[in-house]
Structures are given as C-alpha cells and as structure tokens.
Design an enzyme around this catalytic site. Structure first.
Site, short mmCIF file in Angstrom:
data_model
loop_
_atom_site.label_atom_id
_atom_site.label_comp_id
_atom_site.label_asym_id
_atom_site.label_seq_id
_atom_site.Cartn_x
_atom_site.Cartn_y
_atom_site.Cartn_z
N THR A 154 -4.00 3.66 6.37
CA THR A 154 -5.38 3.05 6.85
C THR A 154 -4.87 1.95 7.81
OG1 THR A 154 -5.37 1.78 4.80
CG2 THR A 154 -6.64 3.77 4.93
N LYS A 177 0.92 3.48 0.26
CA LYS A 177 0.03 2.76 1.32
C LYS A 177 -0.69 1.58 0.78
CE LYS A 177 -3.68 3.02 2.21
NZ LYS A 177 -5.06 2.31 2.29
N THR A 188 -1.44 0.53 -7.97
CA THR A 188 -1.32 0.24 -6.66
C THR A 188 -2.57 0.55 -5.72
OG1 THR A 188 0.01 0.34 -4.50
CG2 THR A 188 -0.01 2.19 -6.04
N GLU A 268 -1.32 -7.13 6.11
CA GLU A 268 -2.44 -7.32 7.15
C GLU A 268 -2.03 -8.78 7.76
OE1 GLU A 268 -6.37 -4.36 6.26
OE2 GLU A 268 -6.26 -6.35 5.85
N ASN A 387 -9.46 -8.31 9.97
CA ASN A 387 -10.29 -7.94 8.94
C ASN A 387 -11.65 -8.41 9.20
OD1 ASN A 387 -9.29 -6.80 6.34
ND2 ASN A 387 -7.85 -8.74 6.58
N SER A 392 -13.25 -2.24 7.74
CA SER A 392 -12.23 -1.41 7.36
C SER A 392 -12.15 -1.55 5.48
CB SER A 392 -10.67 -1.90 7.80
OG SER A 392 -10.70 -3.44 7.37
#
Lengths: 392, 392
Positions: A154, A177, A188, A268, A387, A392
C-alpha cells in the site's frame, strides 16, 4: 545459516506464488497475491490483530485456521474490507470459494487477507477475475516471490521479503507489508511465511507465537494496531527434514526479525530508526510497556526527527508509563552517552550525537529484572504529509 | 453571571499580581509571575500532575499545600526545574524563602510553579533578584492580571485568562498556560485561579476537583502529561459572601472551561479544534478512555489536519481502546453526518464537511450508559516544526 535476501515466500520447497495487477487499485498497480502450498503437508498457524474492530478477511481466516491447515492464501491490497458489514464478509467468502474452485481444494483450505482503505467494499468483479489470472501465474522461485511481495503493498515504497536456508536442508522465507497504522499486536500488518521443514502443527504454532512476540510485536510506528493485521505460517514439509523445535524457532525468529527491520526502515515518513531499550523494570511486560510509551510519544518522536537529545521528554514519557519506579533512580542513555543519572541531568546533553540514522535510547528504571525493546521511528514532516495528503 | 474576559488572576478582591522579565529566559521575554492573596482568608486547594516524574516545584507545592492554606504563588517560565536532583529542590525552596522574606510570610505559605525545558537548573541569581523586582510591581486589576498571565508563557502564542463576576457579588478569575506536552491529568499545565468568595477549604477543594474533572482533565493535545502540571485555587474571602457549594462549583467550572478552550485554541500547530464525544460505553470512565484513544491517534489527527472524513481510522482507534463493545453496533458521526452505522459505512463519507475550524466526532458504542468527551487538536506540519525546530 545463510541468508538469501533475494528470496521470499516461494523460496521453500512445495510453494508457488504469484502477484498481479487485477484492477482493484484505481491506479493499476499490483494488488492481488496468491500463495499456494503444494505439500505434502498443509500445516498452518497464524496470529491476528487484537483490534476489536476486525476486518472481514480476519474473521474468515481465524475461522478456517481452526483446522490448523491451509492450502492457499489470497491477499489483496487496494481495500481493507473492514467495517463493510455482512456484505463485506460475503465478499471474503466468495473470494475464498473462487480460489478453492480454481485450485481444486475446499474454501476451508483458503485464508484471505486484505489491506487498504477501511470502510469501502471491494470491486468484486476485479477480485474474482483476478483470482483466475493470478492462479495461472503461480510459480516457484525468485520472480514469483517478488511478484507476491509486491501485490500486497500500500504506502510501502518497496517489497519486503527474506529467506533463510538452514544447513540441515530446509528453508524459511516470507514477505511482509506495512508502513503506517503499524503497531502489530500478536500479529503484523500482512505477512506470509513459508517453510518446507517437516514440523507438526503444535510445533509450528508455538514457534510462530514465540517468534512474533520478540519481533513483530516489538515494532511500533504510530501506535495504530490495524483492523487487518495477519501473519500466516505455511508448512509444506517438502524438504522431508524435521528440525528440532528450538532450531526451527530460531530460524523463524530470524526471518521475522529481518522482515520487521525492513518494515521499520520503510515506515511512513521515517528518517530515523529508533530502538528504545528498557531495563530494570519489575517485569519484561512492564519494560515493554515503558518502551512503548516512549515510542508512541509525539514529543519524543519529534525530538528524534530533530536529532535533538532532549532527554527531558523521554523522562516525561517514562513517568507517564504504566509501571512503578523511583524517579530518583532513573537513568537515560542516548547512543551510549549518559544524559540522565539518578533522575538528574549529567554532562552536556548535546554530547549525545543523534545526527545519524540509528538512535538507541536506553532507559534503566532500577526497579527489577525486567527488560524489553521497542523499535520505532521518528515523527517527521513526511509522516504528516503522507497521512494527510490523501485517504489511506 | 457575566464574564469579563479582559480580567484574570487579580480580578477578585483581595488579590494582587505581577509579571516581569527577570532574565531567566535568554531571549529577555517575561518569565516570572507572582500572585499574592491579601486575605482576609488564605484558603487554598490544588491539583498536580499524575506523572511519576515530578518537578521540584510540584514536590514543594504539594508539601506546603497540605496545610490547605497559601499566601502566595511564584511561577517562572524559562525552565521546568524537573530532573534536577536535590539541587533543583533546594532552588525551589530558596525561591519560596525569598518570596516569604519579601512578603513577610512563611515559606510554607508560598507555592512554586515552573515551566520550560526539563533537566536544566534555573539561573538562581536571576530568579532571586527577580522576586524582589516582581514583588514591587504587585497590583490589583486588569494590567496586573495580564502581566501575571504573560510571565508564565512558553510556546503559547498569547496569554490566556478569564474572570467571572457572580450577581451575588463575588468573582472567580485566573490564568492558564500550556500549548504542548499537554494532556492534563488531575491537573493542568500551570494555572492559578483566585476568588473572593468566602468558601472554606473543604468546599474549595471539592469544587476544584469537580471542576477539573470535566475541564482540564478532558483536554488532550498530544498525550504528554508533563512533569510540572499544577492548578492552584486561592480563596481570599474578600467579598464577604459565601455562595452555595453548587453555585460556586458551577462558576469555577465555567472559568476552568473557558481557560481550557483557550488552551485548545492555542495548542502547538493547531489548525482544527476537535471534540471527540463518546456515548454508549459501559461507564463514563470507559467513554473518556475511548475518546482519548481517538484523540491521541496520529492517523486520526493527520486526517483531522487534512479535513478528510476518513472514519475508518476512527473505527481503528476505537477498536484499540480499552473498552468492550460489539463492532457490529458501532456508529460514527462526523459534524452531524452519519458515516458509519452498525459497524458499516453509510452514504458518501465526503458528505461530512471537515473544512471548518471545528470538528465534532461522535462515537456511539451501544454498550451502556457511559458518556465522555475529550477536546483535542490536529497533527499538522506546524506541530512537527514547533517540536523539532528547537528544544522545548
């Protein structure tokens, strides 16, 4: 042990995988992955999010995994299928049925994982057509592993996979991921790990829980345990070798730790890789809780971003953690430089150099034998940008 | 009741105050405030941070407040005097002794508050000389109130004060400071509230605790309960009027709520004023815990910054809160627009307009009668900038 980082989920004997762009994501990027266990064994174990709001695929996969056996896992990005009601659960069921049809197995043999925006239904025509396409692309080896690791991404900037071949002739490999909404708790984000070691379900399950506790459950990017966290371990037994439980657990832990390090590195907005290590707590659980409080504190995280050894913010966060200690005993060390001893500042705090990528924060409570480490990241402009720029 | 927002801590009869630049801050801005209660009564009550790492002035003020009486409060910005060891405590003691000398009272009658960087000793020569200067500036009324409210500021962009004069002839007024490291817990950052109502210590203490629970303890900017949080209520009784406990509590709560709204509006990097209101929890405490989990979640906070009605992030945060509920019952409403009903998205989420300054998030768990609201702010680029550009 030797580690081949170019391999992944289709490295171990008995496994095929594939990843394609099925049109689930509007931007046409890869979004559908299939992992198949050709056996001879079909042993499986898994851990799932502790979030009380669980996505439909989590509810489905928890149900089918009660048998301790799986033949395939289908994973999509481009939509979390969370908070989608009974219709969303039917979508997951239909996806598993379709995979079962195509592979000639039962739907109960198929786990489903999803990741993406919460609260939107999946474009099921694209998903079901995609299942047919991805099944045709199934293959063993390097390229198939990479495609599979790519289909689940993603906000991740690149695929994360690893594999390890034991001198005893068996292999453990997998992908993961996750970049945001990332504070795995007994799970996770999405990860599939495969092995051709011939271990039974009880051994696989115990090894997975032990490995996760010290790896995935010790990463905390932003405190947000997602609705979709899933880690599945598939066992084909194709090597014919049965390792000891300890060496299998060690290999599995090494693979999980490698994947977690890759998750941390690609978090991120990350500009710093931070480890918060707490010692001297009453128990290991309390040490982890203290480390997590520091890792989740935005004032600590912005100081990490700034490379500012502002240990007073760390002391503040430790003081807010759910643990008992005497503040007059508190020691804090940053990148090896003592900045606080016995609750009081020592020396020049600027001597602690935080300009590099890696930051080690050591906190000693002097209140017991408990220890624990949390891996985290900084809070940067890029995190806010990533963000807030889009949903997202 | 009428509210005069130009007034503050020296509005009530029997109080004088002053604020000066004493040279504690290197930049020469105001940094020392003194509030004096001339009586006839010297009743006092206070609440303090629940952080286990308490600054020296908190430890001192808790100790002197055990008498239920105070004659003066001295407050400095430019240094928190936290994590400064026995030497830091001696500095606080010396400051109180100096104020006592200058005013002709006992050190036990003097509370001390500090705010600023943690872990650094105060420049005591500047503090002690400053005490002499600030005492000479003591006065009643508007200008003195403003000076006092200004002397305690750190990252605040402007002073925050209020006052309310009851038709019965008595007044409650005060100031507060705080913009970051702001999640008051049984306390606020620094705040002094004064009244000339003739209430006894038990009434004052009960009224303060009741007022704080619904006001200061419901603000959460960044989850960081500081080492120095202190709220003091000083009672002079100068009006000679003894209000009923209920009407006194109501007036005090109104003053506290006004100060908290000003804290929220001036929070670090704030671009949105967010209220998270939770209903249907098992208990009020659980409702507040759920609201706090949403208010502290960085993915929710960046979505607030973006004005993005990404309610899936709110559902994720609610699912991580320490409360029991059935996710299939979860309702979420943003600015009056239903976006999630019975755990499932409804309508077009973009219909929820979050472009304005104020955002109301309503969460109904349908699990009991408990309700609770937390006021919070968004996570913006400016928050990151303000907390990474320099040590604060």
């Amino acid at each position: 042990m030797s580690t081949d980082r170019k391999q992944g989920v289709a490295a171990a004997g008995g496994f095929r995988a594939a990843g394609i762009a099925a049109g689930i994501k509007p931007n046409g990027k890869p979004d559908l992955t299939l992992v198949v266990n050709d056996g001879p064994a079909a042993v499986a174990a898994g851990v799932f999010t502790r979030n009380k709001v669980k996505a439909a695929p989590v509810l489905w996969s928890q149900q089918v995994l009660t048998t301790g056996s799986l033949r395939a896992v289908v994973l999509n990005s481009g939509g979390a299928n969370a908070c989608t009601g009974p219709g969303g659960f039917q979508d997951t069921h239909a996806t598993a049925e379709k995979v079962a049809d195509v592979l000639g197995v039962g739907a109960i043999d198929v786990a489903v994982c999803s990741t993406g925006l919460i609260g939107e239904r999946l474009p099921m025509e694209a998903v079901l057509t995609g299942v047919e396409t991805v099944a045709k692309a199934l293959a063993h080896g390097v390229d198939a592993s990479l495609d599979a690791a790519t289909g689940v991404l993603t906000t991740d900037s690149h695929p994360k996979q690893t594999a390890l071949t034991h001198a005893g002739g068996w292999t453990v490999g997998g992908f993961a991921k996750g970049a945001g909404m990332c504070a795995p708790n007994m799970a996770t984000m999405l990860s599939v790990v495969t092995t051709d070691a011939a271990v039974d379900q009880a051994t696989a399950d115990a090894a997975l829980r032990a490995a996760v506790e010290g790896t995935f459950n010790r990463l905390d990017v932003d405190g947000g345990t997602s609705t979709n966290d899933t880690l599945l371990l598939l066992v084909s037994g194709a090597s014919g070798v049965t390792p000891g439980a300890e060496e299998f657990t060690a290999a599995l832990t090494e693979v999980c730790a490698d994947l977690v390090a890759q998750l941390q590195a690609d978090a991120e907005g990350v500009t710093k890789h931070v480890a918060v290590k707490v010692t001297g707590a009453a128990t290991d659980a309390e040490a982890v809780a203290v480390a997590r409080t520091v890792a989740q504190d935005n004032l600590c995280k912005t100081a990490f971003f700034a490379g500012d050894p502002n240990w007073g913010r760390i002391a503040m966060a430790v003081g807010n953690a759910p643990t008992e200690f005497d503040p007059a005993d508190l020691d804090i060390t940053i990148n090896g430089v003592p900045v606080c001893r016995a609750g009081t500042g020592v020396g020049d705090r600027l001597a602690a150099d935080m300009s590099g990528l890696d930051i080690l924060v050591e906190v000693d409570l002097h209140a017991g034998p408990g220890t624990g480490t949390i891996l985290t990241t900084d809070l940067s402009h890029a995190y806010v940008e990533e963000n807030s720029a889009y949903s997202s």
